[in-house]
Design an enzyme around this catalytic site. Structure first.
Site, PDB file in Angstrom:
ATOM      1  N   LYS A  40      39.163  41.781  35.279  1.00  0.00           N
ATOM      2  CA  LYS A  40      39.813  41.983  33.984  1.00  0.00           C
ATOM      3  C   LYS A  40      41.195  42.602  34.070  1.00  0.00           C
ATOM      4  O   LYS A  40      42.102  42.204  33.364  1.00  0.00           O
ATOM      5  CB  LYS A  40      38.925  42.869  33.100  1.00  0.00           C
ATOM      6  CG  LYS A  40      38.142  42.061  32.090  1.00  0.00           C
ATOM      7  CD  LYS A  40      37.572  42.986  31.041  1.00  0.00           C
ATOM      8  CE  LYS A  40      36.827  42.202  29.988  1.00  0.00           C
ATOM      9  NZ  LYS A  40      35.879  43.058  29.263  1.00  0.00           N
ATOM     10  N   PHE A  41      41.337  43.624  34.927  1.00  0.00           N
ATOM     11  CA  PHE A  41      42.604  44.341  34.992  1.00  0.00           C
ATOM     12  C   PHE A  41      43.204  44.376  36.382  1.00  0.00           C
ATOM     13  O   PHE A  41      44.122  45.135  36.645  1.00  0.00           O
ATOM     14  CB  PHE A  41      42.432  45.766  34.461  1.00  0.00           C
ATOM     15  CG  PHE A  41      41.954  45.794  33.044  1.00  0.00           C
ATOM     16  CD1 PHE A  41      42.820  45.479  32.008  1.00  0.00           C
ATOM     17  CD2 PHE A  41      40.639  46.099  32.753  1.00  0.00           C
ATOM     18  CE1 PHE A  41      42.375  45.480  30.698  1.00  0.00           C
ATOM     19  CE2 PHE A  41      40.187  46.104  31.443  1.00  0.00           C
ATOM     20  CZ  PHE A  41      41.059  45.787  30.405  1.00  0.00           C
ATOM     21  N   ASP A 155      28.056  48.422  39.344  1.00  0.00           N
ATOM     22  CA  ASP A 155      28.510  47.065  39.034  1.00  0.00           C
ATOM     23  C   ASP A 155      28.200  46.105  40.194  1.00  0.00           C
ATOM     24  O   ASP A 155      29.032  45.290  40.582  1.00  0.00           O
ATOM     25  CB  ASP A 155      30.013  47.070  38.715  1.00  0.00           C
ATOM     26  CG  ASP A 155      30.456  45.859  37.891  1.00  0.00           C
ATOM     27  OD1 ASP A 155      29.587  45.166  37.299  1.00  0.00           O
ATOM     28  OD2 ASP A 155      31.669  45.588  37.850  1.00  0.00           O
TER      29      ASP A 155
END
Ligand code: ADP
Ligand code: MG
Length: 326
Positions: A40-41, A155
């Site tokens: 995402k980033f 995660d």
């Protein structure tokens, strides 16, 4: 080492030993070829260190995300990588650079890519059960070592487990410690949410997170590696979350054709709704599905785990971004 570090109540570590360089990254590295991956980033690109000619993976992390300053999240990610530098199954951190907008982690390059690719591959490229046994042992040794040092990853999924080489099948490297936390000094962490399909029931219910939360994800991961199917995936987030909270798992022969019953028993020992009933990483390594095989790494087995708290110098790691449940 954890005692000398500053931690906030969420188990984030706010001090690191790695020197953050502010000279230009490009003075010391050549970026080559295409992206190795992205989240995402973060964007990860292959690079070569000019001084040594050595290949690395540069993870470019934006400091501002959705208008918020996320520098401390990146520092936490670096701190976790530093604390895991003696763990052979965690990607190693070489250097860190900072610009006005980004922090760049120069990591060991795991050239074999994500195990995800082989999880969803056709038969001739997919993992055999023997492959999965060897890789699962490595994942568990890596995670046992993290847990031994009070680090939870939070995660674990096929995109965050990489290979040193794809063919011949190499060894695993755990990456992406952007959601990781230290369990000591962590009052209660409830707000962290990883990737929907891999997230444990307690996360969805805002109940306390623990090392058992990672063990659930390893159950999901093993299921996917053996079957190519994601056990809880529904047609939308809502359905996925419902499947997880009901532990609605298909263990039939339709899905597990040609897979041993020991493997299924192993997965069942992890996909238990009650966190304390799940097998620990060390218990998993003793499960008959995995214990019949010699450890792939002679100096790291469950009875001799290297301490991540040894006073040493520096090294580090990576990041992603939580998704909230629907
Ligand atoms: P994010 O926090 O954005 O998910 P990751 O650390 O997971 O970032 O990196 C994104 C992707 O980049 C990974 O899924 C993987 O495909 C690739 N990648 C990350 N680190 C490495 C590495 N050390 N070597 C090779 N590829 C990497
Ligand atoms: Mg990731």
């Amino acid at each position: 080492m954890p005692d000398s570090r500053m931690m906030n109540k969420n188990g984030m570590v706010s001090s690191i030993q790695t020197r953050i360089r502010t000279d230009p990254f490009k003075n010391n590295y050549d970026l080559v070829g295409k992206e190795l991956g992205r989240g995402k980033f973060a964007v990860v690109k292959k690079c070569f260190e000019k001084k040594t000619g050595k290949e690395h993976a540069a993870k470019f992390l934006r400091k501002r995300r959705k208008g918020e300053d996320c520098r401390m999240d990146i520092i936490n990610e670096i701190a976790v990588l530093e604390s895991a530098k003696s763990n052979p199954y965690v990607v190693s951190l070489h250097e860190v650079y900072e610009t006005t907008s980004e922090i760049i982690l120069v990591l060991e390059c795991a050239a074999g890519g994500e195990i995800f690719n082989q999880c969803v591959a056709d038969n001739d490229e997919a993992f055999t059960e023997q492959d999965v046994i060897r890789l699962a042992r490595q994942i568990l040794m890596g995670v046992a070592c993290l847990h031994h040092n009070n680090v939870v990853h939070l995660d674990l999924k096929p995109q965050n487990i990489l290979l040193t080489s794809a063919r011949p099948l190499g060894d695993i490297r755990i990456v992406d410690f952007g959601l990781s936390r230290r369990m000591d000094n962590m009052k209660e962490v409830r707000e962290i949410v990883g990737t929907p399909e891999y997230v444990a029931p307690e996360v969805l219910n805002y109940e306390p997170i623990s090392t058992a939360t990672d063990m659930w994800s390893i159950g999901v991961l093993t299921y996917v590696m053996l079957t190519g199917e994601s056990p809880f995936q529904g047609s939308n987030k809502q359905e996925t979350f419902l499947n997880i909270s009901q532990v609605n798992v298909d263990y039939t022969q339709d899905v597990f054709e040609g897979v041993s019953s020991l493997a299924i028993d192993f997965i069942k020992s992890l996909l238990d709704k009650t966190p304390r009933k799940r097998a620990t990483a060390e218990e998993c390594l003793k499960h008959p599905w995995l214990s019949g095989h010699p450890p792939p790494h002679p100096h790291l087995n469950s009875s001799h785990l290297p301490s991540l708290d040894e006073p040493e110098t520096s090294q580090s790691e990576s990041d992603p971004e939580p998704e909230s449940p629907a």
